[in-house]
Design a protein around this motif. Structure first.
Motif, PDB file in Angstrom:
ATOM      1  N   GLU A  86      45.532  33.849  34.552  1.00  0.00           N
ATOM      2  CA  GLU A  86      45.280  34.247  33.171  1.00  0.00           C
ATOM      3  C   GLU A  86      43.848  33.991  32.736  1.00  0.00           C
ATOM      4  O   GLU A  86      43.554  33.943  31.542  1.00  0.00           O
ATOM      5  N   CYS A  87      42.953  33.802  33.708  1.00  0.00           N
ATOM      6  CA  CYS A  87      41.565  33.491  33.388  1.00  0.00           C
ATOM      7  C   CYS A  87      40.898  34.666  32.673  1.00  0.00           C
ATOM      8  O   CYS A  87      40.872  35.776  33.194  1.00  0.00           O
ATOM      9  N   PRO A  88      40.328  34.450  31.488  1.00  0.00           N
ATOM     10  CA  PRO A  88      39.692  35.551  30.756  1.00  0.00           C
ATOM     11  C   PRO A  88      38.342  35.971  31.360  1.00  0.00           C
ATOM     12  O   PRO A  88      37.777  36.975  30.926  1.00  0.00           O
ATOM     13  N   LEU A  89      37.820  35.207  32.345  1.00  0.00           N
ATOM     14  CA  LEU A  89      36.521  35.534  32.937  1.00  0.00           C
ATOM     15  C   LEU A  89      36.650  36.222  34.295  1.00  0.00           C
ATOM     16  O   LEU A  89      35.652  36.629  34.886  1.00  0.00           O
ATOM     17  N   CYS A  90      37.890  36.325  34.809  1.00  0.00           N
ATOM     18  CA  CYS A  90      38.101  37.092  36.025  1.00  0.00           C
ATOM     19  C   CYS A  90      37.994  38.576  35.671  1.00  0.00           C
ATOM     20  O   CYS A  90      38.135  38.952  34.518  1.00  0.00           O
ATOM     21  N   PRO A  91      37.719  39.438  36.678  1.00  0.00           N
ATOM     22  CA  PRO A  91      37.648  40.867  36.352  1.00  0.00           C
ATOM     23  C   PRO A  91      39.021  41.396  35.939  1.00  0.00           C
ATOM     24  O   PRO A  91      40.041  40.777  36.224  1.00  0.00           O
ATOM     25  N   ASP A 134      34.361  35.610  41.492  1.00  0.00           N
ATOM     26  CA  ASP A 134      35.246  34.772  42.311  1.00  0.00           C
ATOM     27  C   ASP A 134      35.605  33.499  41.545  1.00  0.00           C
ATOM     28  O   ASP A 134      34.796  32.579  41.406  1.00  0.00           O
ATOM     29  N   HIS A 135      36.834  33.445  41.077  1.00  0.00           N
ATOM     30  CA  HIS A 135      37.322  32.346  40.247  1.00  0.00           C
ATOM     31  C   HIS A 135      37.151  30.973  40.911  1.00  0.00           C
ATOM     32  O   HIS A 135      36.920  29.969  40.244  1.00  0.00           O
ATOM     33  N   GLU A 136      37.267  30.954  42.253  1.00  0.00           N
ATOM     34  CA  GLU A 136      37.287  29.678  42.974  1.00  0.00           C
ATOM     35  C   GLU A 136      35.897  29.224  43.425  1.00  0.00           C
ATOM     36  O   GLU A 136      35.766  28.181  44.038  1.00  0.00           O
ATOM     37  N   GLN A 185      37.742  27.143  34.191  1.00  0.00           N
ATOM     38  CA  GLN A 185      37.277  26.739  35.520  1.00  0.00           C
ATOM     39  C   GLN A 185      36.335  27.767  36.143  1.00  0.00           C
ATOM     40  O   GLN A 185      35.462  27.433  36.951  1.00  0.00           O
ATOM     41  N   HIS A 186      36.515  29.028  35.785  1.00  0.00           N
ATOM     42  CA  HIS A 186      35.730  30.127  36.388  1.00  0.00           C
ATOM     43  C   HIS A 186      34.227  29.807  36.304  1.00  0.00           C
ATOM     44  O   HIS A 186      33.747  29.419  35.248  1.00  0.00           O
ATOM     45  N   PRO A 187      33.478  29.990  37.428  1.00  0.00           N
ATOM     46  CA  PRO A 187      32.047  29.629  37.400  1.00  0.00           C
ATOM     47  C   PRO A 187      31.280  30.401  36.321  1.00  0.00           C
ATOM     48  O   PRO A 187      31.122  31.613  36.410  1.00  0.00           O
TER      49      PRO A 187
HETATM   50 ZN   LIG Z   1      38.457  33.407  36.680  1.00  0.00          ZN
END
Ligand SMILES: [Zn+2]
Length: 364
Positions: A86-91, A134-136, A185-187
């Protein structure tokens, strides 16, 4: 003192750079794609239905301290440590729209949906800068190519935001780790375009002004020369030196300065910018190797203010962690928070030695 013409000349020497595409999000906010390579399709629309962006921050003056305080009560509702899916910063992906409409990206900068600054009462502007889709991943793992794109994004935003009416200071920074209070967490990093000079920045410029009046030279240049001759240097390149300052406030704290008197990122030559970014990444990688787990850290750039004091400033990148030992954090307790008096539990010379050693060990 750098002028608009200097900035334009430096920009021309840097060349056309990677593709930069501006799009508008569903609530009217601006999002900029900075790509490693030109020619990518960035036309994917934001398909969300969002209320119009209307930040409601205000800036209040504390007459006792002579400092400004931002009140941003709407930020209580911001996204807090979302699940990875659910990361809002991932594509964006089919059926899941995030802050970034594209299905993949290199670097993006966009107005924060839950900004600290912005809107009519407060002025200024807050942006989020994502370094990778890349979330990780992490900053210390970005490629040289990507570092160049990040530097161009930071430079572009520094120049553009400095020109906004009422903006006095552009602050580029990153908070990493839940221990620091990072809620995603997303860079990513952030940029605050302040409608005033923040207190610590103003204080340093006052010190530089007084030093210049007395010595006819730059305070920061003299500090860099002294630190280079001392025992706290962590790493150096042709044009830059990274050191733990003599009076470090944090358990592990590194300042990176250009030896040349330069006010901000926009004034660096392309080769200098690449050198700085690579040294910055190197220091972050050292922080990752200090403890059994990657260190939470705060990093920021001190740059020239937008106003007439620009010539007093000397660019630096500053990185510090509140972790003083595995599992132990330094807190800004009564002495630091109440009196502004920092107490550091780690000898800066020892911190520098450990950071030097961390350059030769593989990541732990
Ligand atoms: Zn992310």
């Amino acid at each position: 003192m750098p002028t608009e013409t200097d900035h334009a000349a430096a920009a021309a020497r840097r060349g056309p750079g990677p593709a930069r595409t501006a799009v508008q999000l569903a609530d009217g906010r601006e999002l900029l794609y900075f790509d490693d390579v030109p020619g990518l399709d960035r036309s994917a629309p934001d398909q969300r239905v969002l209320p119009p962006h209307a930040p409601r921050s205000e800036v209040r003056y504390d007459p006792v301290q002579g400092e400004w305080v931002v009140v941003a009560a709407h930020r209580q509702d911001r996204t807090h440590l979302p699940a990875p899916g659910e990361c809002p910063l991932c594509p964006s992906a089919p059926g899941r729209q995030t802050e970034i409409p594209a299905s993949g990206y290199h670097v993006v900068a966009f107005e924060n949906r839950f900004p600290t600054l912005g809107g009519p009462p407060a002025g200024g502007r807050c942006e989020v800068v994502c370094f990778t889709d890349d979330h990780e991943s992490s900053f210390s793992r970005l490629t040289d190519r990507r570092l160049e794109t990040v530097a161009r994004a930071w430079t572009d935003r520094t120049v553009e935001l400095s020109r906004l009416p009422g903006v006095e200071y552009v602050f580029v920074f990153e908070n990493r780790g839940p221990e620091i209070g990072a809620t995603l967490q997303h860079p990513h990093g952030q940029i605050y375009a302040f409608p005033y000079l923040p207190a610590r920045v103003a204080r340093a410029l006052d010190m530089a002004r007084a030093y210049r009046a007395e010595h006819r030279s730059c305070l920061f240049c003299s500090v860099v020369a002294a630190e280079e001759a001392a025992e706290r240097v962590v790493a150096r390149t042709d044009g830059f030196v990274a050191f733990v300052p003599e009076a470090a406030r944090w358990p592990y704290e590194v300042h990176i300065y250009p030896r040349r008197h330069v006010g901000g990122l926009p004034e660096l030559e392309p080769a200098e910018q690449a050198e700085l970014m690579s040294l910055y990444r190197d220091v972050l990688a050292r922080f990752d190797r200090l403890f059994d787990a990657p260190a939470p850290y705060m990093a920021h750039f001190q740059q020239a203010p937008a106003g007439p004091d620009a010539g007093l400033a000397h660019l630096s990148a500053r990185i510090f962690t509140s972790r003083r030992a595995p599992g132990k954090l330094k807190y800004l307790a009564a002495s630091e928070s109440g009196a502004g008096a920092f107490i550091n539990d780690v000898l800066p010379e020892q911190a520098a030695r450990r950071l030097r050693e961390a350059g030769t060990r593989p990541p732990g």
